[in-house]
Design an enzyme around this catalytic site. Structure first.
Site, mmCIF file in Angstrom:
data_model
loop_
_atom_site.group_PDB
_atom_site.id
_atom_site.type_symbol
_atom_site.label_atom_id
_atom_site.label_comp_id
_atom_site.label_asym_id
_atom_site.label_seq_id
_atom_site.Cartn_x
_atom_site.Cartn_y
_atom_site.Cartn_z
ATOM 1 C CD GLU A 9 -1.842 2.257 1.866
ATOM 2 O OE1 GLU A 9 -0.967 3.027 1.410
ATOM 3 O OE2 GLU A 9 -2.514 2.512 2.869
ATOM 4 C CB CYS A 43 -2.232 6.734 2.474
ATOM 5 S SG CYS A 43 -3.266 5.572 3.387
ATOM 6 C CD GLU A 134 0.909 10.125 -0.619
ATOM 7 O OE1 GLU A 134 -0.067 9.682 0.019
ATOM 8 O OE2 GLU A 134 1.974 9.497 -0.743
#
Length: 235
Positions: A9, A43, A134
């Site tokens: 992940e 996240c 991100e």
């Protein structure tokens, strides 16, 4: 080298799709919570918002107003390190240098702690780093879209695919859009709530990783599946 199976992940760049029939108040509060929870250091946080044009101006005004109301040190905490704050500032400065507008925030305040102001960016150039990388900080970009199809294209236009949210009063419409989003989880009129539910699968696509934790699918990832069968002589 040892062919050890793994589940990865790897983070996300989650889009929030706000349709023209969305509950404005709920969507704005969802955006504030999703973008600034833990100072954006989750996240599955909201990093990109796409709003259909009939609602765009009103939504943007409300989001900016709510963002400016947040109090550093009370509503929004500091980032985890000086390096993380510098990274957030770098991405925001790059976007503004490319023509984006900081409708709220956009700077590190002069106070003790690694704080960064909750930030809303508009008019971000397509391909800007803040749209592709991100951020993992209290920064969200916002853009208008003309149709459901345009919203889907914008949401899927990126290297990550962890999760997404769709905001509409129409359940069928939300389901149709969810089926076309290239992510591991889609929430309707909420953000990230299923991570704490053991029965809900968790994981992403594209650069957000592969494999799943949680749910029966997470258990399968920890299992070595074996078929054992007997030929009864009839085949």
């Amino acid at each position: 080298a040892n062919l050890v199976p793994v589940v990865l992940e790897l983070g996300g760049k989650d889009p929030m799709v706000v349709l023209d029939d969305a509950d404005l108040g709920r969507a704005v509060e969802g955006a504030v919570w999703g973008a600034y929870l833990n100072a954006g250091q989750i996240c599955s946080g909201v990093e990109r918002i796409y709003v259909q044009q009939p609602l765009y101006d009103e939504f943007t005004d409300a989001l900016v107003r709510r963002t400016r109301e947040l109090r550093l040190g009370e509503d929004v905490g500091p980032l985890i390190s000086e390096e993380r704050r510098a990274r957030v500032a770098e991405l925001v400065d790059d976007a503004v240098g490319g023509g984006a507008h900081a409708l709220a925030g956009g700077r590190a305040p002069e106070r003790q702690g690694w704080f960064y102001e909750p930030t809303v960016l508009s008019d971000v150039a397509r391909g800007a780093r803040v749209e592709r990388e991100e951020v993992f900080g209290p920064v969200v970009t916002i853009a208008g879209v003309e149709s459901d199809a345009a919203a889907i294209r914008a949401a899927n236009d990126g290297p990550f695919g962890l999760s997404a949210s769709v905001w509409t009063r129409d359940d069928d419409r939300a389901r149709r859009i969810a089926e076309r989003l290239e992510v591991g989880s889609v929430w309707h009129n909420d953000v990230a709530y299923s991570y704490g539910a053991a029965q809900a699968s968790w994981g992403g696509r594209k650069q957000s990783g592969f494999g799943r934790t949680h749910s029966k699918h997470g258990l399968y990832e920890l299992s070595a599946i074996k078929l054992v069968d007997r030929d009864a002589g009839k085949v």
